[in-house]
Design an enzyme around this catalytic site. Structure first.
Site, PDB file in Angstrom:
ATOM      1  CD  GLU A  26      -2.868   1.131   2.434  1.00 15.02           C
ATOM      2  OE1 GLU A  26      -2.959   0.109   3.132  1.00 15.02           O
ATOM      3  OE2 GLU A  26      -3.655   2.096   2.534  1.00 15.02           O
ATOM      4  CG  ASN A  71      -7.854   2.398   5.411  1.00 12.84           C
ATOM      5  OD1 ASN A  71      -8.728   1.602   5.095  1.00 12.84           O
ATOM      6  ND2 ASN A  71      -7.381   2.475   6.648  1.00 12.84           N
ATOM      7  CG  ASN A 171      -9.373  -1.157   1.557  1.00  8.22           C
ATOM      8  OD1 ASN A 171      -9.000  -2.323   1.707  1.00  8.22           O
ATOM      9  ND2 ASN A 171      -9.250  -0.246   2.506  1.00  8.22           N
ATOM     10  CD  GLU A 172     -10.327  -2.449   6.003  1.00  5.54           C
ATOM     11  OE1 GLU A 172     -10.219  -1.350   6.570  1.00  5.54           O
ATOM     12  OE2 GLU A 172      -9.714  -3.468   6.385  1.00  5.54           O
ATOM     13  CE1 TYR A 243      -3.666  -6.103   9.066  1.00 11.19           C
ATOM     14  CE2 TYR A 243      -5.883  -5.206   8.824  1.00 11.19           C
ATOM     15  CZ  TYR A 243      -4.621  -5.464   8.301  1.00 11.19           C
ATOM     16  OH  TYR A 243      -4.325  -5.085   7.016  1.00 11.19           O
ATOM     17  CD  GLU A 291      -6.232  -4.671   4.260  1.00  4.01           C
ATOM     18  OE1 GLU A 291      -6.048  -4.332   5.444  1.00  4.01           O
ATOM     19  OE2 GLU A 291      -6.706  -3.903   3.392  1.00  4.01           O
ATOM     20  CD  GLN A 348       0.093  -2.471   3.908  1.00  5.77           C
ATOM     21  OE1 GLN A 348       0.951  -1.875   3.284  1.00  5.77           O
ATOM     22  NE2 GLN A 348      -1.054  -1.879   4.261  1.00  5.77           N
TER      23      GLN A 348
HETATM   24  O1  AHR Z   1      -3.153  -2.694   6.211  1.00  8.09           O
HETATM   25  C1  AHR Z   1      -3.391  -1.512   6.899  1.00  8.09           C
HETATM   26  C2  AHR Z   1      -4.823  -1.024   6.741  1.00  8.09           C
HETATM   27  O2  AHR Z   1      -5.684  -1.903   7.391  1.00  8.09           O
HETATM   28  C3  AHR Z   1      -5.364  -0.956   5.341  1.00  8.09           C
HETATM   29  O3  AHR Z   1      -5.052   0.229   4.706  1.00  8.09           O
HETATM   30  C4  AHR Z   1      -6.849  -1.040   5.562  1.00  8.09           C
HETATM   31  O4  AHR Z   1      -7.510  -1.627   4.479  1.00  8.09           O
HETATM   32  C5  AHR Z   1      -6.990  -1.822   6.848  1.00  8.09           C
HETATM   33  O5  AHR Z   1      -7.828  -1.211   7.741  1.00  8.09           O
END
Ligand code: AHR
Length: 503
Positions: A26, A71, A171-172, A243, A291, A348
């Site tokens: 990113e 993002n 994205n999201e 995450y 992700e 990432q």
């Molecule tokens: O990977 C970091 C961020 O986590 C990304 O930009 C977003 O898609 C997610 O919230």
């Protein structure tokens, strides 16, 4: 402690899609600038890409890389990143409050992909932009020549189309933090229209619709159902993100987080199939876990970073031994669901919550999480075998019935190799693993790789690899008739890869 696995060559749940070992780049922090790209670095090639980073990426064997966000993409104008570099605008980047120089854009990224031996997974902006910008970039990158956008690409020095196959529809978009966040209905409608015209521009592409940003979102479930109700016939995958964090320093609970990933996958697969039934459709929507990683170490530090800098050190988690175990459990979970999860991206790749770190002007180095990912990518290709696993279990603050042993096996028929991936979640006890294998012929142990450290908070740095895998002896097999018995010892809190081949 003891555990037992039973494997038969017919216990197959399906082939591993190589895109399960994808990653993510990113325009965030030092991922692109001073990560993959650092002109002036002693290791930079003629295009400014760091060769030492490419070497580490090649070692990970990453078949796809999601780009350019995240993002970031929801405020991005892809046209800013093409054409003469000196004419590209510097912009305020609103997702991460940094400055974006646009020195790297689509064509540079595609150059990097060739060097990194990977394919792109390109995310379009469905936040501040919409279907029109999306179909334009498909024409720019995939149409051979003779149209406005394809000829613009050619005028930028790229004669042949990039033929980007895989695209994310934003994205999201369920997250209120997203630039121009939308409701499920708003997103479903715009994603459908973007999908239609992108596929009209290039019928060979595949599309990923945005699912929930995580399974704890208030709209989780209803979001997927509504988005798929709109887009079902026009998209191929739906996304999932997760995450993991250990904010309360509760390691047994942290090691159980992969159970949440597993139930997230199964729930989303169920929602896809509900919409399939509702539409009386024959088509199956598969999952793109685009992700996933551990992310929490850098949270405090990031609050202190001043806004509007170029490439500030954002999201630079330094990973511990226990993080590597969680990543190992997540990789096993993805493999256990390989019948449905066809794409996954470790978020990432460089510097930003990443397996690979760099110093500006200095070396590139491997974090702890680099190793389980490298092993899974190297040895986890073939057919996933899921047999009965007998393991005692424990309860933690958030989860019940966490097996001490987390495991999956992959049979690579071409190489005639069976690989057992295993995490011993016990923090203080060795695990005696017994595996009965049927119908594979006579087998021998090729190697037993293990990674552990008595200090669960041990980390690697540019100077010292405190956490790294080693080969252990002692695992033995006994072949009798058409079956084989393997006995192996897994150290406490360890990641293990046991490779078996023809005797
Ligand atoms: O990977 C970091 C961020 O986590 C990304 O930009 C977003 O898609 C997610 O919230």
């Amino acid at each position: 402690m003891k555990a037992k696995i039973t494997l038969h060559r017919e216990f197959s749940i399906g082939e591993v899609d190589k895109r399960l070992y994808g990653s993510f780049v990113e325009h965030l922090g030092r991922c692109v600038y001073n990560g993959i790209y650092e002109p002036g670095h002693p290791q930079a090639d003629e295009k400014g890409f760091r060769k030492d980073v490419i070497k580490l990426v090649n070692e990970l064997n990453v078949p796809i890389v999601r780009y350019p966000g995240g993002n970031f993409v929801s405020g991005y104008d892809w046209e800013d990143g093409v054409g003469p570099v000196d004419k590209r605008p510097v912009r305020q980047e609103l997702a991460w409050r940094t400055l974006e120089s646009n020195k790297v854009g689509l064509n540079e990224f595609m150059d990097w992909c060739k060097r990194a031996k990977t394919d792109p997974m390109y995310a379009i902006n469905l936040g501040s932009k919409g279907p029109d910008a999306a179909r334009n970039i498909v024409e720019y990158s995939n149409f051979p020549k003779g149209t406005y956008w394809s000829d613009l690409r050619r005028s930028h020095g790229v004669a042949d189309p990039h033929n980007i196959k895989l695209w994310c529809l934003g994205n999201e978009m369920d997250g209120p933090w997203q630039i121009c966040h939308r409701s499920a209905e708003e997103y479903g409608k715009v994603a459908l229209e973007a999908a239609k015209i992108m596929k009209w521009a290039d019928p060979d592409i595949e599309l990923v619709a945005c699912g929930s940003s995580n399974a704890r979102m208030p709209t989780f479930g209803s979001w997927e159902a509504e988005v798929l109700d709109h887009t079902y016939n026009h998209v191929d995958y739906i996304s999932l993100h997760i995450y993991f964090a250990n904010r309360e320093d509760d390691t047994p609970n942290f090691l159980g987080r992969s159970l949440e990933m597993d139930s997230f996958i199964k729930t989303v697969a169920g929602i896809c199939d509900y919409i399939k039934a509702k539409k009386r459709s024959k088509k199956q929507i598969n999952l793109s876990f685009d992700e996933w990683n551990v992310w929490f170490h850098s949270n405090q530090q990031d609050r202190k970073i001043e806004s509007w800098q170029e490439a500030p050190p954002l999201l630079e988690d330094v990973y511990t031994m226990e993080d590597a175990l969680v990543v190992g459990c997540a990789l096993i979970t993805l493999l256990k669901n390989a019948d449905r999860v066809k794409i996954a991206c470790l978020a990432q790749l460089v510097n930003v919550i990443a397996p690979i770190m760099t110093e500006n002007g200095g070396p590139a180095w491997r974090q702890t999480i680099y190793f389980p990912f490298m092993h899974a990518s190297a040895f986890g290709r073939g057919t996933v075998l899921l047999g009965p696993v007998v393991s005692e279990k424990y309860d933690s603050k958030e989860y019940n019935d966490i097996p001490w042993l987390e495991t999956v096996s992959v049979f690579n028929e071409e190489k005639n190799e069976i690989v057992i991936f295993a995490v011993n979640r016990s923090l203080d006890q060795k695990l005696n693993l017994e595996t009965d294998l049927y119908d594979f012929g006579k087998l021998k142990v090729i190697e037993h790789i293990t990674m552990h450290n008595s200090d669960l908070k041990a980390v690697n740095t540019s100077k010292e690899e405190r956490v790294k895998p080693e080969n252990v002896s002692g695992s033995k097999v006994e072949n009798t008739g058409s079956s084989t018995k393997l006995e192996a010892l897994l150290p406490p809190a360890s990641w293990n890869v046991i490779r078996l081949g023809k005797e």
